[in-house]
Scaffold this motif. Sequence first.
Motif, short mmCIF file in Angstrom:
data_model
loop_
_atom_site.label_atom_id
_atom_site.label_comp_id
_atom_site.label_asym_id
_atom_site.label_seq_id
_atom_site.Cartn_x
_atom_site.Cartn_y
_atom_site.Cartn_z
N LEU A 19 1.55 3.37 -8.63
CA LEU A 19 2.37 3.66 -8.56
C LEU A 19 2.54 3.76 -6.79
O LEU A 19 3.09 3.49 -5.96
CB LEU A 19 2.78 4.98 -8.67
CG LEU A 19 3.27 5.79 -9.77
CD1 LEU A 19 3.57 7.04 -9.59
CD2 LEU A 19 4.50 4.42 -10.45
N ALA A 20 1.02 4.46 -5.53
CA ALA A 20 0.98 4.09 -4.41
C ALA A 20 0.67 2.73 -3.98
O ALA A 20 1.15 2.64 -2.96
CB ALA A 20 -0.25 4.73 -4.13
N GLY A 21 0.21 2.44 -4.62
CA GLY A 21 -0.81 0.70 -4.38
C GLY A 21 1.14 -0.16 -4.52
O GLY A 21 0.96 -1.22 -3.19
N PHE A 23 7.18 -1.71 0.41
CA PHE A 23 7.48 -1.60 1.91
C PHE A 23 6.38 -2.61 3.24
O PHE A 23 6.73 -2.57 3.76
CB PHE A 23 7.33 0.56 2.34
CG PHE A 23 8.73 0.54 1.42
CD1 PHE A 23 9.73 1.02 2.16
CD2 PHE A 23 7.80 1.55 0.61
CE1 PHE A 23 10.59 1.74 1.30
CE2 PHE A 23 8.83 1.83 0.04
CZ PHE A 23 9.71 1.84 0.13
N ALA A 24 5.54 -2.38 2.81
CA ALA A 24 4.38 -3.40 3.42
C ALA A 24 3.72 -4.10 2.71
O ALA A 24 1.85 -3.99 3.08
CB ALA A 24 4.22 -2.13 5.14
N PRO A 25 3.95 -5.26 2.36
CA PRO A 25 2.45 -6.73 1.81
C PRO A 25 1.86 -6.44 2.41
O PRO A 25 0.59 -6.80 2.15
CB PRO A 25 3.75 -7.01 1.43
CG PRO A 25 4.99 -6.77 1.80
CD PRO A 25 4.83 -5.80 2.64
N ALA A 26 1.87 -6.39 3.89
CA ALA A 26 0.68 -7.83 4.69
C ALA A 26 0.41 -6.20 5.57
O ALA A 26 -0.83 -6.72 6.01
CB ALA A 26 1.18 -8.33 5.22
N GLY A 27 1.13 -5.52 6.07
CA GLY A 27 0.26 -4.98 6.86
C GLY A 27 -1.03 -3.38 6.23
O GLY A 27 -1.63 -3.91 6.78
N GLY A 28 -0.52 -3.29 5.29
CA GLY A 28 -1.92 -2.14 4.59
C GLY A 28 -2.45 -3.45 3.43
O GLY A 28 -2.52 -2.70 2.45
N ALA A 29 -2.44 -4.44 3.14
CA ALA A 29 -2.64 -5.62 2.06
C ALA A 29 -4.17 -4.60 1.42
O ALA A 29 -4.15 -4.60 0.33
CB ALA A 29 -3.14 -6.86 2.56
N TRP A 89 10.27 -10.70 -3.95
CA TRP A 89 9.52 -9.48 -4.77
C TRP A 89 9.94 -7.94 -4.40
O TRP A 89 9.36 -6.96 -5.78
CB TRP A 89 7.72 -9.38 -4.29
CG TRP A 89 7.57 -10.38 -4.21
CD1 TRP A 89 6.49 -11.61 -2.97
CD2 TRP A 89 6.87 -11.68 -5.48
NE1 TRP A 89 6.74 -12.83 -3.86
CE2 TRP A 89 6.07 -12.86 -5.02
CE3 TRP A 89 6.28 -10.41 -6.81
CZ2 TRP A 89 5.56 -13.05 -6.14
CZ3 TRP A 89 6.74 -11.30 -7.84
CH2 TRP A 89 5.74 -13.25 -7.72
N GLY A 90 10.58 -7.73 -3.70
CA GLY A 90 11.73 -6.23 -4.22
C GLY A 90 11.95 -5.83 -5.86
O GLY A 90 11.62 -5.15 -6.05
N ALA A 149 4.00 -13.28 1.88
CA ALA A 149 4.22 -11.93 3.24
C ALA A 149 3.63 -12.91 4.24
O ALA A 149 3.42 -11.99 5.12
CB ALA A 149 3.78 -10.80 2.55
N GLY A 150 2.77 -14.55 3.94
CA GLY A 150 2.32 -14.36 5.00
C GLY A 150 0.75 -14.84 5.50
O GLY A 150 0.71 -14.42 6.25
N VAL A 151 0.34 -13.74 4.18
CA VAL A 151 -0.99 -13.73 3.89
C VAL A 151 -1.43 -15.35 3.64
O VAL A 151 -1.45 -16.18 3.16
CB VAL A 151 -1.52 -13.02 2.98
CG1 VAL A 151 -3.14 -13.15 2.85
CG2 VAL A 151 -1.26 -11.75 3.10
N SER A 152 -2.69 -15.88 4.35
CA SER A 152 -2.91 -16.96 4.07
C SER A 152 -4.03 -17.50 2.67
O SER A 152 -4.12 -16.11 1.96
CB SER A 152 -4.43 -17.73 4.97
OG SER A 152 -5.33 -16.97 4.37
N ALA A 153 -4.04 -17.98 2.38
CA ALA A 153 -3.98 -18.37 0.91
C ALA A 153 -5.45 -18.51 0.39
O ALA A 153 -5.93 -17.73 -0.66
CB ALA A 153 -4.28 -20.54 -0.11
N GLY A 154 -6.83 -18.14 1.39
CA GLY A 154 -7.57 -17.67 0.95
C GLY A 154 -7.85 -16.69 1.44
O GLY A 154 -8.48 -15.17 0.16
#
Length: 448
Positions: free
Chosen positions: A338-340, A346-352, A415-416, A291-296
């Motif tokens: 379920l919420a997680g 819907f927003a893997p990076a936005g609300g990671a 990942w859908g 989703a664009g998050v760095s490895a660390g």
Amino acid sequence: MASEEPRTATSTTVSEPAAPAAPAPEPPTAPGAAATRAWTTWTTRLLVLGIVLAALNLRPAITSLGALLEEVRDGLGMSGSVAGLLTSVPPLCFAVFGFTAPRLARRFGPGAVVCVGMAALTAGLLLRPYAGGTAGFLAATALALMGIAVSNVLMPVIVKRFFPDRVGSMTGLYSMALACGTSIAAATTVPLTDALGGDWQPGLAVWAALAAVAVLPWLPFLRPRATGPAPAAAGQPRQPSAAAGVGTRGEQPALRITRSRTAWALAVFFGLQATAAYITMGWMAQIFRDAGVSAGTAGLLLAVTMAMGIPLAFVIPRVATRLPRQGPIVLVLGLCGLAGYAGLYFAPAGGAWAWALLLGVSNCAFPLALTMVGMRARTGPGVVQLSAFAQSTGYLISIPGPLLVGVLYQHSGGWGLPIALMAALMVPQMLVGVLAGRDRTVEEEAAR
């Protein structure tokens, strides 16, 4: 268990005999009684230390690999399907080797089996990065997981046998240490790898050092008959050796555990929560990285998920032991899951960070399942059978999950579908968890 308490080491102190009304010469048996008290105090403290150190080592072998899965795949030339197979190896080993744990414990003593298990874990962690090729990596991983498997099964047994009046608090301590080791490995594996030169091999091998430390407290329990306590004073019950076998002659005959609906419900609940846990440990960091998050940062997010179990793993078992039914806790944990998953979809990076926290709460179904193992059996032998049955059957159930996620990920290109599968599995987990949490014991059901 009331009948077992007088002959079980349940705390770090032993009650002193009442003082005589007037000074009198010490009876001949007093030195033996004092030796018994000292031995029991020392052994109980060592046993608690051994439980904590063993629990710290029960997940770093898995979460350290999850943090470096992309590097391992590239280094060994793995496809997505083979990587999915790799994430299915832990539950497979836990199921296969978990069935052998009660028999080994009866023959050699649970302490000796855990000691050898920690030694096997150390060897596997040290060998697997340098075994050469995918086959060698899988074989060394299986050796490490064999040690984890027998310890997984025997920890609830040891807690129930030697701390029968502290099942909730001791299970909480054990689960908290397990969550701590899990989160530390997830958070520090990438920085450690960078500090060691950036190669994934030493980054994985370094965890063998922690496993080697966990061997030490269990060494006195390798020879149960040589480390038994001194004879008790006249009229006092003999304290059991913490290294003694789980089963002894004259114990109750084996339960027909498969006749118990509660045992089956607990096994399925254990299997579904294990499916969610191993998918999370094996794939969640990769979901965030894609989703664009760095490895660390992805490793830190996985660590946050695992770290949620540190406080909750201590609180949940204590709360669960005070409730006649554990169904409400099951439902709360399931709704968080379920919420997680919805957030990851819907927003893997936005609300990671929020999704990591919610899934961390959901993963606390594991200490709840361990607590219910101790609560759903009335006797020590019953706990042995229920622990082996629920964990081994549960891990068998969990084997296809991580593999299927890898296959869906590879063939769908995203990942859908895998996340939808994870969310769908949460529903039956909640249903069987409510059934497993009913106020009854497997002994009662098996006798009907």
